[in-house]
Design an enzyme around this catalytic site. Structure first.
Site, PDB file in Angstrom:
ATOM      1  N   ASP A  50      37.546  39.742  42.259  1.00  0.00           N
ATOM      2  CA  ASP A  50      38.746  39.253  41.561  1.00  0.00           C
ATOM      3  C   ASP A  50      39.601  38.303  42.401  1.00  0.00           C
ATOM      4  O   ASP A  50      40.588  37.772  41.913  1.00  0.00           O
ATOM      5  CB  ASP A  50      39.613  40.434  41.125  1.00  0.00           C
ATOM      6  CG  ASP A  50      40.164  41.176  42.325  1.00  0.00           C
ATOM      7  OD1 ASP A  50      39.482  41.208  43.364  1.00  0.00           O
ATOM      8  OD2 ASP A  50      41.277  41.704  42.240  1.00  0.00           O
ATOM      9  N   TYR A  63      40.746  34.874  52.065  1.00  0.00           N
ATOM     10  CA  TYR A  63      40.089  35.718  53.081  1.00  0.00           C
ATOM     11  C   TYR A  63      39.680  34.940  54.327  1.00  0.00           C
ATOM     12  O   TYR A  63      39.434  35.525  55.375  1.00  0.00           O
ATOM     13  CB  TYR A  63      38.860  36.415  52.481  1.00  0.00           C
ATOM     14  CG  TYR A  63      39.220  37.717  51.817  1.00  0.00           C
ATOM     15  CD1 TYR A  63      39.215  38.916  52.534  1.00  0.00           C
ATOM     16  CD2 TYR A  63      39.600  37.766  50.487  1.00  0.00           C
ATOM     17  CE1 TYR A  63      39.562  40.108  51.932  1.00  0.00           C
ATOM     18  CE2 TYR A  63      39.950  38.959  49.874  1.00  0.00           C
ATOM     19  CZ  TYR A  63      39.924  40.126  50.608  1.00  0.00           C
ATOM     20  OH  TYR A  63      40.276  41.303  50.020  1.00  0.00           O
TER      21      TYR A  63
END
Ligand code: G6P
Ligand code: MN
Length: 437
Positions: free
Chosen positions: A168, A261
């Site tokens: 997600d 990330y």
């Protein structure tokens, strides 16, 4: 009408998924909603509240909550897999051991992600096997983490299974992009994206008329990252800092827009300097999400009604519903998935599990070609993908050496000695879960 099983029914994400399913019964009608978990006590708390929710909103939907695999997996069309092997107690260990050695401690990144990967592989494979035994025509949407390592394991160990690995994070970022340019949500955007899970880049973002939105997005991200200012009120502090840090990640390659990330891989020192080894993300999640969800579940149970619930459906859940709908009705909607590369990124190993846009229909995902990765991305992807492959090698071969190599190759671990020190602490901590090395 469809029968859906949530595997990992005791997850704090479950109520949000149930609400989203109930909100979309017109486009994705249900005949049954089932919960399965190996922790019956934890699941019961969530199930008690969700059963009330379902009875009030859609009494025609059969509701089942069970710890018995046969009851759970029989007669289902879709399995949503969201397990956390070792639960938050082990997430905490994954985060804290590396931090004690001055290395990023994170759920899916670095040594923490590797440790979690070795725990998750047998758990997810077990779910795939139950599905194939009791409902061989069903599809599994897996978002159990670390999705990259789990995906590589399922590719290798269950190559023909109907499992789709998803995440997600990019969709959450795309909702942010839509907000930045003043559109409603991610479905108003047409995009190109490539990389690995929790490790990718957008190369193109347009609106439905074909207007290039990259210049406007880049200008914003260079200053604020994906942080939305006032609209981000209420967002937990660690996420705000992650969204802001995307500005520094973007600076390294202004030709693309990054996944958040990447901050762990490109600015690990910053991350460690801003971490508290005694209070990590797990502690935050336990203090907020865990507490809120279980308090609300108990309140609904006592009240006997969920009419006034503060549970909200989240983008994570709407994505899952979109995917089920696309498969069930063969819509060919364009969505991201983690799938075998097979040429989607031309200059990357065809056997790498990559995250690229796919067209989703009755036969599952059809990957779209993203062309070549640029040199910077190619280097990063190749290294990280080899880390992920080495973890699965270590699992298959029960090899200490492969695991040590995986940790040493990992970009955020400074050298092989530190990798070994971390590994040697992780082995006893994971004794209950890892194969014997
Ligand atoms: C994103 C990622 C998920 C991850 C989650 C962690 O949503 O895509 O894979 O599990 O972040 O969030 P948390 O709030 O638990 O730290
Ligand atoms: Mn994810």
């Amino acid at each position: 009408k469809f029968s859906v099983l949530i595997a990992g029914g005791g997850s704090t994400y479950t109520p949000g998924i149930v609400l989203t399913l109930l909100d979309h019964l017109d486009k994705f009608p249900l005949r049954a909603l089932k919960f399965y978990d190996i922790d019956g006590d934890r699941q019961q708390k969530v199930a008690d509240a969700c059963e009330i929710l379902v009875k009030e909103r859609a009494p025609e939907v059969e509701f089942v909550s069970t710890t018995d695999p046969e009851t759970a997996f029989t007669d289902v069309d879709f399995v949503m897999a969201q397990i956390r092997v070792g639960k938050y107690a082990m997430r905490s260990v994954d985060e804290k051991i590396p931090l004690r050695h001055g290395v990023v401690g994170q759920e899916t990144t670095g040594p923490g992600g590797i440790a979690y990967g070795l725990r998750s592989i047998p758990g997810v494979i077990g779910l795939v096997d139950y599905m194939e035994k009791y409902s061989p025509n069903a599809w599994m949407l897996n978002y159990s983490n670390p999705a990259a390592i789990v995906a590589e394991a399922t590719r290798r160990l269950r190559p023909n299974s109907k499992i789709i690995n998803i995440c997600d994070m990019p969709i959450g970022i795309m909702d942010r992009m839509a907000a930045i340019v003043g559109l409603k949500d991610r479905n108003d955007l047409v995009f190109r994206y490539y990389g690995l899970n929790h490790f990718g880049w957008w190369t193109d973002v347009r609106d439905k008329t074909g207007k290039d939105l990259m210049p406007q997005l880049k200008e914003y991200v260079a200053q604020h990252g994906y942080w939305l200012g006032d609209a981000d009120k209420g967002t937990e502090a660690s996420w705000v800092s992650t969204f802001k840090k995307a500005a520094d990640v973007y600076a390294l390659d202004p030709s693309t827009l990054p996944n958040t990330y990447l901050k762990y891989y490109l600015y690990p020192q910053y991350v460690v300097e801003h971490a508290d080894p005694n209070y990590t993300r797990t502690d935050e999640v336990e203090a907020y999400r865990e507490k809120n969800v279980f308090t609300e579940c108990a309140r609904i149970k006592t009240a006997g009604t969920a009419k006034d619930t503060n549970f909200k459906s989240d983008d994570h859940a709407t994505y899952i519903v979109d995917l089920c709908t696309a498969i069930a009705y063969d819509t060919k909607q364009r969505m991201l998935a983690i799938i075998p590369n097979e040429g989607a990124i031309a200059n990357i190993d065809p056997e790498a599990m990559v995250e690229v846009p796919c067209l989703f229909g009755a036969n599952g995902p059809e990957r779209l070609a993203m062309g070549n990765a640029a040199t910077f991305q190619k280097g990063l992807i190749t290294e990280q993908n080899c880390v992920e492959k080495l973890v699965v090698d270590a699992y298959e071969q029960q090899s200490y050496t492969k695991l040590w190599e995986a940790m040493s190759l990992c970009k955020i671990v400074p050298d092989a000695k530190v990798a070994k020190d971390i590994l040697d602490e992780m082995i006893p901590a994971n004794q209950e879960y890892w194969p014997e090395l």
